[in-house]
Design an enzyme around this catalytic site. Sequence first.
Site, PDB file in Angstrom:
ATOM      1  N   GLU A   3      48.604  22.999  -2.031  1.00  0.00           N
ATOM      2  CA  GLU A   3      48.673  22.340  -3.005  1.00  0.00           C
ATOM      3  C   GLU A   3      48.578  22.556  -4.025  1.00  0.00           C
ATOM      4  O   GLU A   3      48.617  22.225  -4.920  1.00  0.00           O
ATOM      5  CB  GLU A   3      48.014  20.792  -3.409  1.00  0.00           C
ATOM      6  CG  GLU A   3      49.406  19.715  -1.705  1.00  0.00           C
ATOM      7  CD  GLU A   3      49.456  20.269  -1.141  1.00  0.00           C
ATOM      8  OE1 GLU A   3      48.525  20.562  -0.265  1.00  0.00           O
ATOM      9  OE2 GLU A   3      49.931  20.209   0.308  1.00  0.00           O
ATOM     10  N   ASN A  19      52.144  24.290   4.476  1.00  0.00           N
ATOM     11  CA  ASN A  19      53.326  24.078   4.507  1.00  0.00           C
ATOM     12  C   ASN A  19      53.245  24.988   2.948  1.00  0.00           C
ATOM     13  O   ASN A  19      52.416  26.015   2.384  1.00  0.00           O
ATOM     14  CB  ASN A  19      53.390  22.672   3.173  1.00  0.00           C
ATOM     15  CG  ASN A  19      51.925  22.869   2.605  1.00  0.00           C
ATOM     16  OD1 ASN A  19      50.830  22.769   2.443  1.00  0.00           O
ATOM     17  ND2 ASN A  19      52.821  22.999   1.255  1.00  0.00           N
ATOM     18  N   ASP A  33      56.403  19.482   3.334  1.00  0.00           N
ATOM     19  CA  ASP A  33      55.954  19.138   3.356  1.00  0.00           C
ATOM     20  C   ASP A  33      54.705  19.042   4.072  1.00  0.00           C
ATOM     21  O   ASP A  33      54.001  18.583   4.963  1.00  0.00           O
ATOM     22  CB  ASP A  33      54.935  18.341   2.279  1.00  0.00           C
ATOM     23  CG  ASP A  33      52.953  18.393   2.703  1.00  0.00           C
ATOM     24  OD1 ASP A  33      52.857  19.184   3.165  1.00  0.00           O
ATOM     25  OD2 ASP A  33      52.716  18.347   2.300  1.00  0.00           O
TER      26      ASP A  33
END
Lengths: 665, 190
Positions: A266, A350, A392
């Site tokens: 992230e 991801n 994700d």
Amino acid sequence: MSVAREQVECLHHSLIILLCLAARGYAFRDDARNGRFRALIFTHPMTLRMSYERRFRVPFRFLLLVTLAACTREDVASRAREPAAPALPASGTPRATVTLDAEDGQWTRAAKSLSGIRYSQLAQITADNVRNLRPVWTFSTSVLRGHEEAPLVVNNTMYILTPYPNLLYALDLTKGDSAPTKWMYNPKPQSEAQGVACCDVVNRGPVFANGSIIFNTLDNHVIAVDAATGAEKWNTKVGEINNGETMTMSPLVVKNMVLVGNSGGEMGVRGWLKALDLGSGSVRWTAYSTGPDSEVLIGARFKPHYPKDRGKDLGVSTWTGAQWKIGGGTVWGWISYDPTLNLVYYGTANPGPWNPDQRPGDNKWTSSIFARDPDTGEAVWAYQMSPHDLHDYDGVNENLLIDVPWKGQTRHVLIHPDRNGYVYMMDRATGEVLSAEPFVHITTTHGVDLANGMLRYEPSKHGRVGEVVRDICPASPGGKDWQPSSFSPRTGLVYLPHQNLCQDSEGLEANYIAGTPYVGMNVVMTAGPGGNRGELTAWDPAAGRAAWKLTEDLPVWSGTLATAGDVVFYGTMDGWFKAVDARTGAKLWQYKTGSGIIGQPMTYRGPDGKQYVAIMSGVGGWAGAIVAGNLDPRDSTAALGMVAAMKDLPSKTTKGGTLYVFALP
Amino acid sequence: MMLRPLACRARTPLLLVGAALAVVGCRREERRFRESPPATTPSAVRVSALQPGTMADTSHMPNPYESSAYAQSEGQRLFGWYNCAGCHANGGGGMGPPLMDDEWIYGSSPENIYNTIIQGRPNGMPSFAGKIPSPQIWQLVTYVRSLSGLTPMSGRSARTEHMNFYQGAQSMQGAQTPKNSFRPPASEFP
């Protein structure tokens, strides 16, 4: 929602629209000269003054037929993929199995075995007597964040690694239930690292090898300490928090090498797996998840099963420009090893940012599984589960290496329950997908095409920037997140702890600023169909369906443990530690611990010859961030949208890390 | 005939009120194209209220944008652009602590928040010194304080442009109840 109910609703809505149209006078205007329909117009009956020859009303009966046809169209019926109804395997049918190591009564790595199955052959605690299980001693870790780790037991010593600040305790099991602390090692990680850990400051546990306990710290140090004395043997820094990197995974030791990977999908991090020398801690090889083949360690031996995964430098060409350098594909999940094939298996996370519009292409090798030769790091095959991932769906979940009867043959497979909602069963020598069946309600895809390995996406769930997409199932944490499953060769079942969440999301433009979040998505999660947020599914890999299923109100964010006593252990986020019958799922026993459970249960034989079961209690992680981080439930997008689904958790549990050890009287 | 003087008498205060409203309204909507807010870091700002002996006066540096609706909406935009929202979400928190509640680890005054952004904080707040121009930091300060209702109501924007992530109403004006208390229905808000 059932197909039948959807059709009834569709018909109902359409009929209302039809009646409205009939009342308003819905007309096609015919072009008199060429006789073609030219325009579809709404005309109020009072204003219709043209000659009847030049217009005609579409007969109501015709519209009704069209409506009926539309409401029974196949795509309406197949809008969602539903898991098959659970069915116990018929007795006598061949079941999945595995070759076990000799039982030593210890727990030397998070998953116990290299095959990653979390199965103990200890059988003192059985389905018949587990109701007598009681706590015998506890230990407070002094840490309040989410405890996702598995305790280890080696040489009558228990090792516990806490979340940040990553304290490592050695507890002496030879002193009975007092279990005094032998030593404690404090790596003193940089406190700033907390600010780049996406989903609580967790750690998933240490590993034992060669007289050392080896573990990762949140600020990217891999440390080996002497298991007997707690003295540091080596300490290697392998990542940089200023680039958004952290480490949370549990290392695996294979052939005198410590395999470790980074977190930070992230934060615009480039994912990698590194092999460190067990004796010295020096880095032997690094395999990146994105970039040119030379850095992904793809060479002559690379033979993916599907054409979609073949080609030169796909880690560059499936991206735009230099986006692969900040494209994610981190390696924060589980690693398993098959000594016969000499291959390690792990998944990549991801792609970044979450907003898919900013990274056109398949984004290889994110959301993929790699099989590598641990000696050189070379990739032998790879398979991308979710090309150009939209939601994700990391691919980091565990790979259980077992043998499954399949179409008359025994196949050496890996079982991979993916975040995208399918349990993949793959030939672990070749990477061929033998089956991919849903274990949760899925609206984002329509299954995996076994002929070419492609995931069939539902186009309506592909959100654009500024567009809200609703009813995305499974939600971003997936049908199942990191929480590892177990497998019992006695039942042939895989015990999947997982969640049942859906979400709405809105794409935003993400800005890359090194060391800060690189997401670009507003997310709001809710419970999936049924309203329960968690499930424990006993998966029959031979049949490709659930044998039984238990529903839980909260996400089942703990791992599972299967034992030869035919008991399966798991915990809930409101603090219950539970034992169920491995064959039927019947609830046998439960005990309320001090905080929500997101840890990994384990079992061992104590110095007194008795079987013990241990679990860390201490809520947190992504699902428990609302409690661990004191988040504000009024903002539904807090904790990347997880808070919306977990608003009630603060009323059900409080934070605090404690180890619980159970035994029979 | 009798009404005229009365009307004249009433007109003056009305005019005054109107003029006052106009001035307030202008300040609320004021846009500055050449920014000249204090460019230096607020000095002598204390993070702790505990001082040996008598409390010394702390020099307060008022936020020049405290009641500007324009600055607040700019701050909201920048809050997303500089990835503040990546950690603090839309005020509820995530990797970082929530900003819409009444708990302030490093102080709630405008100069405290300004310094937190510039200096960073040891438990994970990055330092943005040299990364964000000073006027934009003050705009961020305005927005951050508005999340928990610390800025005047007149300066707050009516609604967000994005998904409805606060329960009940799209308005952010109600974001001022204490942490973890349940919001009353939207109709109870002014």
